[in-house]
Design a protein around this motif. Structure first.
Motif, PDB file in Angstrom:
ATOM      1  N   HIS A  35       0.830  -1.207   0.000  1.00  0.00           N
ATOM      2  CA  HIS A  35       0.000   0.000   0.000  1.00  0.00           C
ATOM      3  C   HIS A  35       0.866   1.259   0.000  1.00  0.00           C
ATOM      4  O   HIS A  35       0.594   2.215  -0.752  1.00  0.00           O
ATOM      5  CB  HIS A  35      -0.911  -0.020   1.234  1.00  0.00           C
ATOM      6  CG  HIS A  35      -1.804   1.173   1.362  1.00  0.00           C
ATOM      7  ND1 HIS A  35      -2.878   1.382   0.527  1.00  0.00           N
ATOM      8  CD2 HIS A  35      -1.776   2.228   2.223  1.00  0.00           C
ATOM      9  CE1 HIS A  35      -3.479   2.513   0.859  1.00  0.00           C
ATOM     10  NE2 HIS A  35      -2.825   3.047   1.880  1.00  0.00           N
ATOM     11  N   ALA A  36       1.917   1.261   0.826  1.00  0.00           N
ATOM     12  CA  ALA A  36       2.789   2.434   0.900  1.00  0.00           C
ATOM     13  C   ALA A  36       3.549   2.644  -0.408  1.00  0.00           C
ATOM     14  O   ALA A  36       3.679   3.783  -0.893  1.00  0.00           O
ATOM     15  CB  ALA A  36       3.772   2.282   2.068  1.00  0.00           C
ATOM     16  N   GLU A  37       4.051   1.552  -1.004  1.00  0.00           N
ATOM     17  CA  GLU A  37       4.786   1.673  -2.261  1.00  0.00           C
ATOM     18  C   GLU A  37       3.886   2.181  -3.379  1.00  0.00           C
ATOM     19  O   GLU A  37       4.264   3.061  -4.162  1.00  0.00           O
ATOM     20  CB  GLU A  37       5.388   0.321  -2.649  1.00  0.00           C
ATOM     21  CG  GLU A  37       6.529  -0.142  -1.765  1.00  0.00           C
ATOM     22  CD  GLU A  37       7.799   0.639  -2.011  1.00  0.00           C
ATOM     23  OE1 GLU A  37       7.862   1.340  -3.038  1.00  0.00           O
ATOM     24  OE2 GLU A  37       8.709   0.562  -1.176  1.00  0.00           O
ATOM     25  N   ILE A  38       2.680   1.650  -3.467  1.00  0.00           N
ATOM     26  CA  ILE A  38       1.768   2.057  -4.539  1.00  0.00           C
ATOM     27  C   ILE A  38       1.357   3.516  -4.367  1.00  0.00           C
ATOM     28  O   ILE A  38       1.282   4.282  -5.341  1.00  0.00           O
ATOM     29  CB  ILE A  38       0.531   1.135  -4.562  1.00  0.00           C
ATOM     30  CG1 ILE A  38       0.941  -0.279  -5.019  1.00  0.00           C
ATOM     31  CG2 ILE A  38      -0.544   1.677  -5.483  1.00  0.00           C
ATOM     32  CD1 ILE A  38      -0.158  -1.302  -4.908  1.00  0.00           C
ATOM     33  N   GLN A  39       1.094   3.931  -3.122  1.00  0.00           N
ATOM     34  CA  GLN A  39       0.735   5.325  -2.880  1.00  0.00           C
ATOM     35  C   GLN A  39       1.880   6.252  -3.262  1.00  0.00           C
ATOM     36  O   GLN A  39       1.661   7.295  -3.897  1.00  0.00           O
ATOM     37  CB  GLN A  39       0.373   5.522  -1.410  1.00  0.00           C
ATOM     38  CG  GLN A  39      -1.074   5.204  -1.077  1.00  0.00           C
ATOM     39  CD  GLN A  39      -1.448   5.694   0.307  1.00  0.00           C
ATOM     40  OE1 GLN A  39      -0.618   5.748   1.208  1.00  0.00           O
ATOM     41  NE2 GLN A  39      -2.698   6.046   0.495  1.00  0.00           N
ATOM     42  N   GLY A  40       3.108   5.893  -2.868  1.00  0.00           N
ATOM     43  CA  GLY A  40       4.253   6.739  -3.189  1.00  0.00           C
ATOM     44  C   GLY A  40       4.498   6.840  -4.676  1.00  0.00           C
ATOM     45  O   GLY A  40       4.727   7.938  -5.216  1.00  0.00           O
ATOM     46  N   LEU A  41       4.429   5.713  -5.378  1.00  0.00           N
ATOM     47  CA  LEU A  41       4.649   5.734  -6.824  1.00  0.00           C
ATOM     48  C   LEU A  41       3.530   6.465  -7.545  1.00  0.00           C
ATOM     49  O   LEU A  41       3.770   7.201  -8.507  1.00  0.00           O
ATOM     50  CB  LEU A  41       4.776   4.298  -7.345  1.00  0.00           C
ATOM     51  CG  LEU A  41       6.061   3.579  -6.945  1.00  0.00           C
ATOM     52  CD1 LEU A  41       5.987   2.124  -7.355  1.00  0.00           C
ATOM     53  CD2 LEU A  41       7.266   4.238  -7.588  1.00  0.00           C
TER      54      LEU A  41
END
Length: 278
Positions: A248-254
């Protein structure tokens, strides 16, 4: 060290630029050389610049929550690294280290702005770079998701816990039930046959004592094994939650960085179209 137009022509990111635009860009960017094992940037460093591979080899790594080094990418010729952090103006979340003698083109945000103003279509190549980084994050999530909770528990289990698992596994099997039934039948038959000479005549008081002792020992061992199974289930749930949270954090950041890039391309495109409209 100044960068030549010949070097820039071999970079896919700048493939849409003509010679004149390449000459302008060559006057802005720099060609950097790195020695083997030299760090190009560290985690937490200011992300003022990004790098484009020209020759050599670079490892892009990060540190996970278990303090383990995780290899994210090994850029090849023409690949960009450190670009997402530079675009978002956030500290680097990765670390880049030269594996061998390496040459890279160093670019900053101003160079990218000039590039987009002169050639807005180059924004598509930048979107491709972001897409590659997104897939690298997905691969990392899949690797972290592959962790086996049983392997994690076995690394810390003691000899007593292993014995408890073996005893509980055997005590809950048909092999134990049938073997125990045979032993009881043989024991009872022998004592009945011996009659008054039997060491444990009917009603088999000695046998009842043995059974009570066996139950007293076997019950806590089985409970120990059940507790370990609960630990495995809890660890499995924690790993699933950890993977989902990281994804979730990676997708939000990207997604945030891609939106920033899209907005910047739109702004540059608007600036390019405005003079034509007037």
């Amino acid at each position: 060290m100044a960068c030549s137009v010949v070097v820039l022509k071999e970079v896919p990111l700048f493939s849409l630029l003509d010679d004149e635009e390449l000459a302008v860009l060559a006057g802005q960017v720099e060609l950097r050389k790195f020695t083997p094992r030299q760090r190009i940037f560290r985690i937490g460093d200011p992300s003022e610049r990004a790098f484009i591979m020209v020759s050599g080899s670079v490892e892009v790594t990060t540190i996970d929550e278990d303090n383990q080094v995780v290899l994210l990418d090994m850029p090849s010729h023409g690949d960009v690294f450190g670009f997402a952090s530079m675009l978002a103006q956030t500290p680097h979340q990765t670390e880049a280290t030269a594996v061998e003698e390496t040459e890279c083109i160093e670019v900053d945000l101003h160079d990218i702005t000039v590039l987009l103003r002169k050639k807005p279509d180059a924004g598509l190549d930048l979107m491709t770079v972001m897409g590659k980084q997104f897939h690298a994050a997905e691969r990392l999530v899949r690797l972290r998701a592959a962790r086996n909770p049983n392997d994690v528990i076995e690394e810390a289990e003691t000899l007593g816990e292993r014995i408890a698992d073996v005893v509980a596994s055997f005590g809950g099997s048909w092999t134990f039930i049938m073997a125990f039934a045979v032993v009881l039948a043989v024991y009872s038959a022998i004592n009945v046959e011996l009659g008054s000479k039997a060491w444990d005549p009917y009603p088999f008081i000695l046998l009842n004592l043995f059974l009570s002792m066996l139950a007293a020992i076997q019950a806590p061992i089985i409970m120990m094994s059940q507790n370990r199974q609960d630990k495995k289930d809890r660890l499995r749930s924690e790993l699933d939650f950890d993977v989902n949270r990281r994804a979730h954090a990676e997708i939000q950041g990207l997604a945030h960085r891609i939106n920033m890039l899209h907005d910047k391309i739109d702004d540059v495109g608007e600036m390019v179209r405005t003079p034509k409209a007037t």
